[in-house]
Each structure stands twice: as C-alpha cells, then as structure tokens.
Design a protein around this motif. Structure first.
Motif, PDB file in Angstrom:
ATOM      1  N   ILE B   4      53.915  19.286  63.625  1.00  0.00           N
ATOM      2  CA  ILE B   4      54.592  20.120  64.621  1.00  0.00           C
ATOM      3  C   ILE B   4      55.699  20.932  63.965  1.00  0.00           C
ATOM      4  O   ILE B   4      55.851  22.125  64.211  1.00  0.00           O
ATOM      5  N   LYS B   7      54.136  23.735  62.158  1.00  0.00           N
ATOM      6  CA  LYS B   7      53.608  24.756  63.077  1.00  0.00           C
ATOM      7  C   LYS B   7      54.725  25.560  63.718  1.00  0.00           C
ATOM      8  O   LYS B   7      54.586  26.761  63.952  1.00  0.00           O
ATOM      9  N   MET B   8      55.823  24.891  64.007  1.00  0.00           N
ATOM     10  CA  MET B   8      56.974  25.598  64.571  1.00  0.00           C
ATOM     11  C   MET B   8      57.392  26.720  63.628  1.00  0.00           C
ATOM     12  O   MET B   8      57.648  27.845  64.033  1.00  0.00           O
ATOM     13  N   ARG B 294      66.155  25.017  71.792  1.00  0.00           N
ATOM     14  CA  ARG B 294      65.614  24.475  73.033  1.00  0.00           C
ATOM     15  C   ARG B 294      64.430  23.555  72.740  1.00  0.00           C
ATOM     16  O   ARG B 294      64.321  22.479  73.332  1.00  0.00           O
ATOM     17  N   GLN B 295      63.573  23.974  71.802  1.00  0.00           N
ATOM     18  CA  GLN B 295      62.426  23.120  71.459  1.00  0.00           C
ATOM     19  C   GLN B 295      62.922  21.795  70.877  1.00  0.00           C
ATOM     20  O   GLN B 295      62.410  20.725  71.191  1.00  0.00           O
ATOM     21  N   VAL B 298      64.129  19.718  73.660  1.00  0.00           N
ATOM     22  CA  VAL B 298      63.026  19.095  74.409  1.00  0.00           C
ATOM     23  C   VAL B 298      62.521  17.860  73.657  1.00  0.00           C
ATOM     24  O   VAL B 298      62.322  16.792  74.240  1.00  0.00           O
ATOM     25  N   LEU B 299      62.345  18.015  72.338  1.00  0.00           N
ATOM     26  CA  LEU B 299      61.882  16.870  71.547  1.00  0.00           C
ATOM     27  C   LEU B 299      62.882  15.724  71.632  1.00  0.00           C
ATOM     28  O   LEU B 299      62.509  14.556  71.745  1.00  0.00           O
ATOM     29  N   LYS B 300      64.153  16.091  71.596  1.00  0.00           N
ATOM     30  CA  LYS B 300      65.201  15.084  71.662  1.00  0.00           C
ATOM     31  C   LYS B 300      65.173  14.370  73.011  1.00  0.00           C
ATOM     32  O   LYS B 300      65.243  13.141  73.080  1.00  0.00           O
ATOM     33  N   ALA B 301      65.085  15.147  74.087  1.00  0.00           N
ATOM     34  CA  ALA B 301      65.066  14.564  75.427  1.00  0.00           C
ATOM     35  C   ALA B 301      63.885  13.604  75.547  1.00  0.00           C
ATOM     36  O   ALA B 301      63.998  12.532  76.138  1.00  0.00           O
ATOM     37  N   MET B 302      62.765  13.991  74.954  1.00  0.00           N
ATOM     38  CA  MET B 302      61.575  13.153  75.059  1.00  0.00           C
ATOM     39  C   MET B 302      61.636  11.932  74.166  1.00  0.00           C
ATOM     40  O   MET B 302      60.689  11.145  74.134  1.00  0.00           O
ATOM     41  N   THR B 304      62.776  11.900  70.622  1.00  0.00           N
ATOM     42  CA  THR B 304      62.737  12.046  69.165  1.00  0.00           C
ATOM     43  C   THR B 304      64.124  11.768  68.600  1.00  0.00           C
ATOM     44  O   THR B 304      65.119  12.283  69.109  1.00  0.00           O
ATOM     45  N   PRO B 380      70.825  16.635  74.371  1.00  0.00           N
ATOM     46  CA  PRO B 380      69.492  16.795  74.954  1.00  0.00           C
ATOM     47  C   PRO B 380      69.541  17.383  76.365  1.00  0.00           C
ATOM     48  O   PRO B 380      68.564  17.951  76.842  1.00  0.00           O
ATOM     49  N   ALA B 381      70.700  17.259  77.025  1.00  0.00           N
ATOM     50  CA  ALA B 381      70.794  17.756  78.401  1.00  0.00           C
ATOM     51  C   ALA B 381      70.638  19.272  78.485  1.00  0.00           C
ATOM     52  O   ALA B 381      70.447  19.814  79.574  1.00  0.00           O
ATOM     53  N   VAL B 383      68.197  20.874  77.887  1.00  0.00           N
ATOM     54  CA  VAL B 383      66.831  21.235  78.280  1.00  0.00           C
ATOM     55  C   VAL B 383      66.750  21.700  79.726  1.00  0.00           C
ATOM     56  O   VAL B 383      65.840  22.436  80.094  1.00  0.00           O
ATOM     57  N   PHE B 384      67.723  21.265  80.534  1.00  0.00           N
ATOM     58  CA  PHE B 384      67.666  21.666  81.934  1.00  0.00           C
ATOM     59  C   PHE B 384      68.435  22.949  82.200  1.00  0.00           C
ATOM     60  O   PHE B 384      68.446  23.462  83.303  1.00  0.00           O
TER      61      PHE B 384
END
Ligand SMILES: Nc1ncnc2c1ncn2[C@@H]1O[C@H](COP(=O)(O)OP(=O)(O)O)[C@@H](O)[C@H]1O
Ligand SMILES: [Mg+2]
Lengths: 237, 386
Positions: B4, B7-8, B294-295, B298-302, B304, B380-381, B383-384
C-alpha cells in the motif's frame, strides 16, 4: 433499561474541550448516552453541537477530557496505546462523509485495508474483499480506482471496507450528506441490510432527516449535550 | 501494508517522478563532479605515476610539486649514487620548451630528457616506434595525444582534416633539429601539454643554456633495503629532498589542493548538487506526505501503529532513494563513457559510489524524517474533518 453487558457504548458525564485559555471550545458538556448492541442509533442535531466529537470518542480516536466512555465494556481512554490500536483494528468500522478511500488503490485493495491491518495475508484479504464488494453490488468494479467510481459507488466501497473485518461497532459521520436523495437512500438500505446484525452496532451521525426512518433510536443533541432519545422520528419536533 | 505504501507513492506520478528527479540530480552531481575532480587530481601527478621504474625522486628541497622545477647541479647525481642502499640513480631533465612546427607555428611542450645510456624515465607505453630509437640522431618521441592535437597543423585544404605529426617529421627546438621517431601513450597532464621525450644530453642542447639543468634524480633502492630508510638516508646525506613515489604524489596533490581554487570549486558544486537535490526531493516528498495526511489518518484510525507508518514511509524513501541513486550513478557512468576519448578528466573510483550513496541516503533520511514527524503527530480524529 438494557443490562450493562448488552450495551455497545455507554457514556457518562462525557466532557470534551478543545484548546486552552481564551481559545477553549467546549464540544461536549456532560453527555450521558447508551447505545445497545445490535441497534442502529442516529445522532442528530445542529452543526457544531458535538456529534462528530462524540462518535470520535466512541470510536477510540479521540480522548475525552472528563467522564467515562465504555465501548463493549472497555474504557478506551485508559488502554495502553497498542491495546487501543488493536481494539480499533478489531472492533471498529468507519464510514465517512468524504468516503476517504485511498485514491491510488483499487476498490478491492481499499476494502482489504482493515484485514491487512489485522495481519491477514494479502491474497486472502483480496478474496474476501471481492466477496464483500459483491455483497454491496460492486462485484464488477473490484479493479476500479475510486476516481473511476461515482459518489454512491465510492460510499459502497467504503461500507465494504467498514464491514470486511466484521467489527462490532461501525461509526458513520454524515454518510449520505454528499449524495443525492436516491443514492443516499440506497446507501442506507445497504447499511441497514448488510452492515447490521445481531452483533453489530451502528452509530450514524446525520442531519439528513430523510434517512431518520432507518434508525432504531435517535439521539438528539444540542450544545454539547444529548437532549433526548426517541425511538421514532415523528417524535422529533 | 508495504504494498500500500508503494502504491500510494507510485500512484502519485507527478510527485513520484519529481522526487526521483531531485535525487537523480543530486546523485549525478555528487558523482560526476567529484569524478572530474579525481580525474584532475590524478592528472596533477600523472607525470609521476607514468614513470614506473624508479621508486625514489630526489630534488631541490624547495620544490613544491612536480611541475615546480628547481634544477640541481649535475654533480648532485654522483652524490646520490654514493649513498648506501641506492641501487642506481639517473638524471632526468624536465622543462617547458617551445617547439617550432614544420609550418612555422610554435607550441610549448614538456621536454623530458632521459639518461642517455639507460633511458630510465621513459613513457609508460609506446604506440609507434621503440624507446631505443631515441639513440638515433636528433631523435624525439612524442605523446600521441599531443601529436594529434596541439602539435597537429591546420588542414591543407579548407574543411579538411588537421595534419597530424608522423614519424620522420621534424621540429625545431631552439634552432636544433628534432626528428620524430615514435609516439607514446601517456596519461594526460593537467594542462594537456604535449610531452616530448629525448635524451638528457640532447635536452641540454635544446634548452637555453643555464648553469644548472638537472631537474630530478630518479633512484632505486637496493632490494635488501627498505625504501623509507634509503629515502631518509639520501635526504640526510645530500641535503636534497628525497621522496618515494607515493610521497611525491602526496606532495603534488597537497600543493594542488592548497594553491588552486579547484577543490573549493568542486566542493561548491557538490554542495549545490546536494542542497538543490535535497531541496527538490525533500520538499516534494514532504508535500507528498502532507497531501496524503488524510490517508495516513484513515490508516491510523483503523488501527495502524505509528511504527508501521514509520516503516511505510521509510520504505517509500528507500525506493525513491535507490531509483534516484541508480539513475544518477548510471548517468554519471554514461557521461564518463561518452567522454572517454576526450580531453575531459574523469575518473570514477568506487569510493565515489559510496560518497554519493551516503549523500542520497542523507537526503532520503532527512525527507523521511520530516514526513514521519508529521505523520506521528497526526491525530487520527482528523479523519472526520471535512
Ligand atoms: N479539533 C478541534 N479544535 C477546536 N475546536 C474543535 C475541533 N473539533 C471540533 N471543534 C469544535 O467543537 C465543536 C463541536 O464540533 P463537532 O463535534 O465537529 O460538531 P458537529 O459534528 O456536531 O458539527 C464545534 O464548536 C467545533 O468548532
Ligand atoms: Mg460533524
């Protein structure tokens, strides 16, 4: 009132402030709210009333300033960092207003991300992703890049990503706000139909009154507090 | 996750190529410029390295480098021969003389006079004729590059080829006839002047009369003696400066470093290459990270970890680093290959690979570091946030 072990989320006296001194903003000022397991709860209220802040705390990506928030019995704020990461990776799914897909990954690759984070191998993750994309009606677009998909399709990819690792709680921030009415409706049907289940709880932030009908319960917020919780949208106003 | 990360990076063509170009530029400048520098430095003492036989150079103590001729009296030769542990010692004349070409033009040449009997100090390689031909009357041997370039004459017909010197041609040095009997292949000297070999006694005739004519004494240590000991003994006994070949190379090299602006010049080029490359690559890499915050969020929030994100960014930096380095070094080699038959000084020893490798690594580490700092601090917040 449901027994404690049936609660997905339980918030007591939740307080959240941003910044310090003059610039201090109080986003949550004493939120008490229970979300039951297996229910679809909507958070509604005017812009700036603290909805996003609240689901961020519930999802464990933001620490409250005071008060207590338990998610499946876990006090996330006091978990060690890596335990908290593992908890999120395992138990939380995210759906965003702006989809937040990785633009250089295909739909299928985007969907694999939560599995990869959980240590699942790439091949296996891709296989599963294709199945889930099939479920959300995108079986033929697995190799498309987000930019090649419409908004509604992107949100469906995001939903597939939110459910692929079978999390127990999915938080959605304005999932239909960027979509037209019909597409938004379809997205909600998907969420309700596929994402919901007995072991799956959904908390959806929205100010889109047209999707209230999908809620099991609606918590109305104002000025950093939950003002009331209703079971039917007709009870609002 | 590593896939990933790649690819990024590669998905963002513009930035990806921008970073690689910056790194290629840096590694090109950081190898090509020093390669020319090393080439020049080696030419500064090529006259010493081209002379294989002797291992001791004896000269006036005031001599600062190989082209700084302070002649000795011929009698010094016998004093050096008298020093214990000296197997043999031969005279060498080295001077700049004007040669008059057949068409009447003049060209300054380095004239080297070799011991009449042994011809010690001759060229490293002959391409035409033999060194022994110097024993013929008025004979000179000329280095082939000089013969083809500076000593060649303008074309007979306009637009034709320049007329190269050939065996049998005659030159004039201070009204003395000199006949070309052969050509040698030399390493170019720093000013690329033609080199003209003849015997010591003939060189003395060519040169304007001076009280002292002996430029260097070339000596060899006896096989049962240590070079260092003999060198020291020559110095102590004669009061002259005696260096081993390596020492004399070092003396010349240091003179060159101290007294020409050349090292500073190349140093500045290398620094500029490094800075410009670092600025382009570092800045583009950082802006790539910033655009992807932001990506990363998102990874962090999920779920990572920072540690994983750090490794992902390091992998991205390593990838662009290796490609940029490879391209830069490849271009430098290509440059060297394309210039191989020209006057350009260019040497590409292995330590330059290491040098630019370290440079590129530093740039990538720096770019990764500022990016990693940003990503680790990321909440990570975000992301919103819309
Ligand atoms: N990172 C932040 N820094 C400072 N203030 C913030 C931040 N995030 C939100 N706020 C403020 O907190 C309040 C609640 O915001 P938010 O939870 O985003 O509300 P909603 O989602 O209901 O619109 C708002 O006044 C907002 O300006
Ligand atoms: Mg909001």
């Amino acid at each position: 009132m449901a027994a404690d072990q049936d609660l997905a989320v339980s918030c007591r006296g939740l307080l959240k402030t941003y910044g310090t001194g003059e610039a201090m903003v109080t986003a949550l000022q004493g939120v008490d709210l229970d979300v039951r397991q297996g229910e679809l709860m909507m958070l509604v209220g005017p812009s700036g009333c603290g909805k996003t802040t609240l689901i961020s705390v519930m999802a464990g990506i933001l620490d409250q300033s005071e008060g207590d928030c338990r998610v499946f019995g876990q006090d996330l704020m006091h978990l060690r960092n890596h335990a908290k990461l593992a908890f999120r990776a395992r138990n939380i799914g995210f759906v965003f207003q702006a989809y937040n897909l990785l633009p250089t990954l295909t739909a299928a690759e985007n969907v694999t991300v939560p599995l990869l984070i959980n240590g699942v191998g790439r091949k296996e993750a891709l296989k599963k992703a294709e199945q889930v994309l099939e479920q959300v009606g995108l079986g033929t677009r697995t190799r498309s890049l987000p930019s090649q998909l419409s908004g509604g399709q992107q949100q469906r990819v995001a939903i597939a990503r939110a459910i692929i690792h079978e999390p127990r709680l999915i938080v959605c921030d304005e999932p239909t706000s960027a979509l037209d009415h019909e597409t938004g409706h379809k997205v909600m049907e998907l969420l309700k139909g596929i994402a919901m289940g007995r072991d799956r709880t959904l908390v959806i932030v929205t100010h889109d009154a047209r999707i209230f009908e999908f809620a099991d319960r609606i918590a109305e917020m104002d000025d950093g507090r939950v003002t009331r919780v209703v079971t039917n949208s007709s009870q609002l106003h | 996750m590593y896939r990933i990360a790649l690819k990024m990076l590669m998905g963002d063509r513009g930035k990806y190529l921008g970073i690689i170009m910056g790194l290629t530029f840096a590694s090109l400048i950081m190898t090509q410029q020093p390669a020319i520098f090393v080439g020049l430095i080696m030419r500064s003492y090529s006259f010493i390295t081209d002379l294989g036989l002797p291992d001791i150079w004896v000269m006036d103590p005031e001599v600062q480098w190989v082209d700084d001729i302070k002649p000795l009296q011929d009698t010094e030769l016998y004093r050096v021969r008298g020093v214990a542990g000296v197997a043999w010692a031969m005279p060498l004349y080295k001077g700049l003389l004007k040669a008059r070409l057949p068409n009447g033009m003049f060209q300054t040449c380095i004239v080297v006079g070799l011991d009449d009997a042994t011809l010690v100090g001759g060229p490293p390689r002959m391409v035409e004729g033999r060194l022994a031909d110097l024993r013929r009357a008025d004979a000179v041997i000329i280095d082939i590059d000089g013969a083809r370039e500076k000593l060649s004459q303008p074309p007979a017909v306009p637009g034709g080829k320049r007329v190269e010197l050939k065996v049998g041609d005659t030159l004039e040095l201070n009204d003395h006839r000199a006949v070309v009997v052969g050509f040698s292949k030399n390493t170019r000297t720093i000013l690329s002047q033609p080199v003209l070999y003849t015997t010591y006694s003939r060189a003395k005739q060519f040169a304007p009369r001076e009280r002292k004519m002996l430029s260097f004494i070339l000596a060899k240590a006896a096989s049962d003696e240590s070079l260092a000991a003999v060198t020291r003994r020559i110095g102590a006994t004669t009061g002259l400066a005696a260096y081993s070949r390596e020492e004399f190379m070092g003396v010349t090299f240091r003179y060159f470093l101290k007294n020409t602006g050349i090292p500073i010049n190349f140093g500045v080029s290398v620094m500029l290459g490094f800075i410009v490359g670092a600025a382009i690559a570092g800045q583009t890499f950082y802006s790539f990270t910033r655009e992807n915050l932001r990506q990363f969020g998102v990874l962090k929030a999920m779920g990572t970890s920072n540690w994983m994100l750090l490794r992902m960014i390091l992998l991205q930096a390593t990838l662009v680093g290796m490609i940029g380095y490879g391209l830069g070094v490849g271009l430098t080699s290509l440059f060297g290959w394309a210039m191989r038959n020209t006057i350009l000084a260019f040497k590409f020893p292995w330590y330059l690979l290491l040098f630019s490798g370290i440079g590129v690594t530093l740039i990538c580490a720096f770019a990764a570091l500022i990016s990693i700092r940003r990503v680790i601090r990321l909440e990570p917040a975000v992301v919103f946030k819309s």
